[in-house]
Design an enzyme around this catalytic site. Sequence first.
Site, short mmCIF file in Angstrom:
data_model
loop_
_atom_site.label_atom_id
_atom_site.label_comp_id
_atom_site.label_asym_id
_atom_site.label_seq_id
_atom_site.Cartn_x
_atom_site.Cartn_y
_atom_site.Cartn_z
N LEU A 520 10.98 -7.16 -0.67
CA LEU A 520 11.78 -7.87 0.35
C LEU A 520 11.05 -9.09 0.89
CD1 LEU A 520 13.10 -4.84 2.44
CD2 LEU A 520 14.36 -6.19 0.76
N GLY A 521 9.75 -9.03 0.94
CA GLY A 521 8.97 -10.14 1.48
C GLY A 521 7.50 -9.81 1.45
N GLY A 523 3.88 -10.76 3.70
CA GLY A 523 3.23 -11.41 4.83
C GLY A 523 1.74 -11.24 4.78
N PHE A 525 0.02 -9.11 6.25
CA PHE A 525 -0.34 -7.70 6.24
C PHE A 525 -0.20 -7.07 4.87
CE2 PHE A 525 4.01 -8.35 7.61
CZ PHE A 525 4.69 -7.69 6.61
N GLY A 526 0.64 -7.67 3.99
CA GLY A 526 0.93 -7.08 2.70
C GLY A 526 2.42 -7.11 2.43
N ASP A 641 2.60 -11.78 18.69
CA ASP A 641 2.83 -12.38 17.36
C ASP A 641 4.32 -12.56 17.11
OD1 ASP A 641 2.00 -13.57 15.01
OD2 ASP A 641 1.86 -11.69 13.90
#
Length: 833
Positions: A520-521, A523, A525-526, A641
């Site tokens: 899905l995406g 970032g 973080f992973g 954030d």
Amino acid sequence: MHFPTMSHIITQFFVHTSILVLILQSIVCLSLQNDTISAGVIIRDPESIISAKKQYKLGFFSPPNTTNRYLGIFFAFSEETVVWVANRDTPLKDSSGAITLSQDGNLVVLDGTNRTVWSTNFTTSSVVSPIVQILDTGNLILREEASRDTLWESFLHPTDVNLPGMLLSQNVRTGKQVLVTAWKSATDPGTGSFTGGLDAMRGPPQLVTYNEGRLLWRSGPWNGLIFVGIKEMFYAYLDMYFKVYNDSAGNFFYTRPQNDALLTIAVINSSGIAIRKVWNGVEKRWDIGGAYPENECDFYGKCGVFGSCNALELPICSCLRGFEPVNEEEWGRGNWTNGCRRKNQLQCGEDGFERMRHMKVPDFPMPLPSRIQDECRTTCLGNCSCIAYAYDGNIGCMFWSDTLIDTQEFDGVGVDLYVRLSASEFDSHKERKLYIIIGVAVGFFCMSIVMFIAWWLIVKRKGNKAQDSSILEAGQMFTTDSTAIVLKNESKEVNIGDLPKFTFEMLANATNQFHLDNLLGRGGFGPVYKGVLANEKEIAVKRLSAESGQGMQEFMNEVILISKLQHKNLVKLLGGCVEKEEKILIYEYMPNKSLDACLFGPTNPTKKLLDWNMRYSIIEGIGRGILYLHRDSRLRIIHRDLKPSNVLLDKDWNPKISDFGMARIFGGNEDHGSTARVVGTYGYMAPEYGMEGRFSEKSDVYSFGVLILEIIKGKKNTHYFNDELSLSLIGCAWKMWNESNGLSFVEESIASRETEEEMVRCIQIGLLCVQEYPKDRPSIEIVLSMLSRDIVELPLPKQPVFAENGSTPGPNGSTQQNVYSNNELTLSVLDGR
């Protein structure tokens, strides 16, 4: 030539000396009496008198954009803040006005022809030595100097401001009230349509505002400590801010005690909003501490009789359980004024009560002192006309008959309301509950058999030891007793408490072994994958990578925080997985992905669906989520954030804030913090946070302001730079708004003259949020009031920092110019100065 004689010289000396002494005496007398006006003294425009401690002045002034002159009281240190006006409905047309004491002892305002345009107008026997004095409380009093008896005072004739020490009152025998009355407009102090004060005729005393005599807003009953219909007052930092008391003559009084350390005033503005202002002595300005009505649900009777309002829901109105809309067609159109009616009539002696938690109780409560809550139920049940009751530890029992009006549902605070319903309502409820219990019991029995067979087959075929696992059935997780798992390369056990636990094997199967087709995406973080569980429930699987910089601290921070939060504008955490080196979080699946994915990029087909109404709804939804974090949740949380990729959109395009790995809990009276470990994303960090490590609620407000401008422009702040103007996104918004050309900033696909005013207003709100200093930014409550137009008049923003050359704050105060990278830079560690 004639020479003066010695006697002549001596005579002249004494004459001049006497004149000098008289002048000095007059000066000394004036300096000693500069807070008073005595008989025979005339104060002419622009002269004034000032209170003894130089707090308040009495003098003439002109409102903005007019030359009319008025006599008023204003702060000596903030002369533009007028707290009382004498001739509010009879302005002077020039500066020839004067004030003096008339022959009958009244204070009068005279025009240039000595015509009286205003008077204190008291009637009494002859006054021997009247005197007018301005006190350090802001009260103007007319008194008899000899007896010191007060004949008239401005505190009993207020205009639009309630000062500390001023009494707003009502006599329950005569109904007479002392009210504050709004100006007609910001430039006309004439008597306006809105009034506010104390109402003691509707049950326990409460604060109210009126629009031409019709109730507009009420605070809910006073319980001896707080007004229970103002949810902010349930928090400790507002306790004991007000005082309500009564006397034997039937008068009830409301006052705000004076506090030398904290100067506050309450103003009812020309739009009918009651605003609490706090003086900021450092910055020499007034900060807004609260505004009422705060949202649509605060307006009196918004949902009609037997309706309940919840500002966090859409639609905001619903009927109480056991009731239905009087007019289904009107209700469906959002016209709730006719309210609701009972489905099944009551049968005295056979009824029950439905508990509604965290409520603003309805209007017209009938109190009955009691220390035991059970007495309320017994008393109400024994009275066939009693249709609801509530209990407050300081008030006791409260009962209602006839109708329930102006009921509102709060989030986490408030009073429990018990509504009387027909026994048939509970019978059908019991039947449904019984079916559910039977279904769950059968399902549990069958599931237990399946679990036993599965366990037996695993042991037989593989000989493996039993592992900590969980199986999903009907959306519920059944877990083993153990929640502690030792991780490789981690120094301590990890306990994810009551959070449902998924096995790594279950998640691998759900995501087709974390196949790229399900990605899905990605970032800092992973990666995040779409998964489908065995029961066909769709989930989002967030798999933290070892290189993400988000270690066990951030992982556990998110687990602890988000598992305790429940709000329609926050993403829901379904479970977690901690096995070996894997740290995985499982969320509800958002079919419309993130705001980042939908909003940015001209070729994105979903972007065409985001018209202005949808974008405005998304802005409000994000704001409500932040309000919940800052004020309404059990924990007080700073997200730290906020950015488009951390705002997800469900199937109905409702925004949900996600990713709480960087969030910070505030407790007690904490209102700010600092850290040497700055976390967040460049372009969304507030200046004080990115450069100095200082953060507060206003840090999130800054990030929200950036989000507002991005949603309006359809461009990402970190990727946008206007080469022609050499401006960043924020700088471009400031320049176009400041030049009254705000519509040019709006994305072309949604720009419209029909909605121009609303769009430009949103730009201004965004600019107020991204001001350089935290004190200049409004709180999230005020932002939402601005968005909903509960606050109509917006302050002017100051030019934001980093607006001129497109730079954004970098480590230790440095800047990054013209950033165009494909991935946002998420900063995880930074040593602040």
